[in-house]
Design an enzyme around this catalytic site. Structure first.
Site, PDB file in Angstrom:
ATOM      1  NE  ARG A 152       5.824   3.996   9.614  1.00 16.76           N
ATOM      2  CZ  ARG A 152       6.967   4.144   8.845  1.00 16.76           C
ATOM      3  NH1 ARG A 152       7.839   3.400   8.547  1.00 16.76           N
ATOM      4  NH2 ARG A 152       7.560   5.381   8.933  1.00 16.76           N
ATOM      5  NE  ARG A 182       1.455  -0.270   6.513  1.00 14.20           N
ATOM      6  CZ  ARG A 182       2.745  -0.453   6.618  1.00 14.20           C
ATOM      7  NH1 ARG A 182       3.555   0.596   6.583  1.00 14.20           N
ATOM      8  NH2 ARG A 182       3.142  -1.349   7.391  1.00 14.20           N
ATOM      9  CG  ASP A 184       4.223  10.936   1.334  1.00 15.58           C
ATOM     10  OD1 ASP A 184       4.492  10.514   2.375  1.00 15.58           O
ATOM     11  OD2 ASP A 184       5.173  11.457   0.393  1.00 15.58           O
TER      12      ASP A 184
END
Ligand code: CP3
Length: 356
Positions: free
Chosen positions: A36, A45, A82
């Site tokens: 981010r 995103r 992730d």
């Protein structure tokens, strides 16, 4: 688009440092380097709609993996994904809630749920990650190694039992205390799942594998050995039995007091958080493994001169010689100015020449 050039990859600074061979500059990459803090990440995103769709769309996962490498001369790429995709593939139902973090719809609350968990088939159940690895490997500069990763069994068990990331760990600790057989059978299933998944990632084109043990450091020393390190050791052994050519990095956050035992697992490198002195750790284990780390992530909030000073301190602490991979001590924070990363990466490459 190109096929990887195995000789150039093997000769890259990152792979050489992992093997503790000579390099001309210390290699550097950043945990959470795709994320981010980069405006281009936030744009991709939002194009994807949400984080999990981004993870599950190989072209977009490839795109965000490559973004930090376009900005900075990083020595490695890490596949965008992730650690929680494994529990998700086991049926726990992952979602990422804004300002809460990852949440499972079906966390583990009873022992009989554990008996029903299966080991995900990497191609059938996590094929989107493997496709992202293959796509990224084709699009990445031929000389840049790609890191594949997974969570440690203990860290995954924490999320699966607590159900969310902001927690006091009371549920998982109660589980471990009250039903040791159940926690060990969960850790065993996770260990086999992670082994299969990491092997598949190596097969798909990852040159290096890293295990994130984010929550190993909440345990006492005996429990760390029994609940976390033991299962990471099994995974390292499995990888080394099948792919001795693929280096393995183990990162236990807050694990600085256990580095000698971590070095005995057969791993190639230990990731260090910023709380330890990397020079001290090198004296303890530097003849066995490479070390990765360990600038305090908050250093990137300082001015350019102070960032250079922080980099210089870590390099000086490690000292002359091989086997250092520069990194932050944990993931880069979302509110860091991307220009600060330029300062850090340039300082690592420039200032480290004196040490080789
Ligand atoms: O390093 C990289 O660039 C690869 C990408 C990567 C992500 N997660 C992307 C991500 C990696 C290696 C991870 C590992 C991960 N995921 C860990 C281990 C490392 C660590 O940080 O200790 C853990 C514990 C997780 C679980 C997880 N995923 C949490 C706790 C969160 C929310 C925290 C946060 O930063 O908001 C996530 C979401 C997540 N994973 C994001 C990213 C870029 C933020 C998602 C977004 O809002 O875009």
């Amino acid at each position: 688009m190109s096929q990887p050039d195995h000789r150039r990859l093997a000769d890259s600074r990152f792979m050489r440092a992992l093997r503790r061979q000579d390099v001309n500059q210390t290699p550097v990459w950043i945990m959470r380097q795709a994320g981010r803090y980069l405006p281009e990440y936030r744009a991709t995103r939002s194009r994807a709609g949400d984080f999990l769709t981004l993870c599950r769309t190989p072209e977009l996962a490839c795109e965000v993996t490559l973004q930090p490498l376009r900005r900075y001369p990083l020595d490695a790429a890490i596949i965008f994904s992730d650690i929680l995709v494994i529990p998700d593939a086991m049926g726990l139902g992952l979602s990422l809630v804004e300002s809460v973090g990852p949440v499972f719809d079906n966390p583990i609350t009873s022992v009989n749920q554990i008996g029903k968990l299966g080991i995900p088939d990497p191609e059938d159940d996590l094929g989107y990650v493997l496709e992202a690895v293959r796509t990224t490997r084709r699009n990445l500069d031929q000389s840049v190694p790609l890191i594949g990763f997974a969570g440690s069994p203990w860290t995954l068990a924490v999320y699966m039992i607590e159900g969310r990331s902001k927690t006091d760990f009371s549920k998982v600790k109660a589980f471990a205390r009250e039903d040791p057989d159940a926690i060990h059978s969960l850790l065993d299933i996770l260990s086999r799942s992670v082994s299969a998944y990491l092997m598949a990632k190596a097969h798909a084109g990852a040159s290096v594998l890293m295990i994130f043990d984010t929550w190993g450091g909440i345990l006492n020393t005996d429990d760390y050995e029994r609940l976390s390190l033991r299962y990471m050791t099994e995974i390292v052994r499995h990888i080394k039995d099948h792919r001795p050519d693929v280096p393995v990095i183990l990162f236990t956050k807050d694990g600085g007091q256990w580095v000698q035992n971590i070095a005995k697992t057969g791993c190639d490198a230990i990731g260090l958080d910023w709380t330890v002195n990397i020079g001290d750790v090198r004296h303890l284990v530097g003849s066995k493994v490479a070390l990765q780390g360990n600038l305090d992530p908050d250093t990137l909030r300082l001015n350019d001169e102070e960032i250079e000073q922080g980099v210089a301190n870590v390099l000086r602490s490690f000292g002359k010689g091989n086997g250092h991979i520069f990194n932050l001590g944990h993931g880069i924070k979302p509110d860091i100015d991307p220009d600060k990363v330029t300062v850090m990466v340039d300082a690592v490459h420039r200032l480290s020449q004196a040490y080789h």
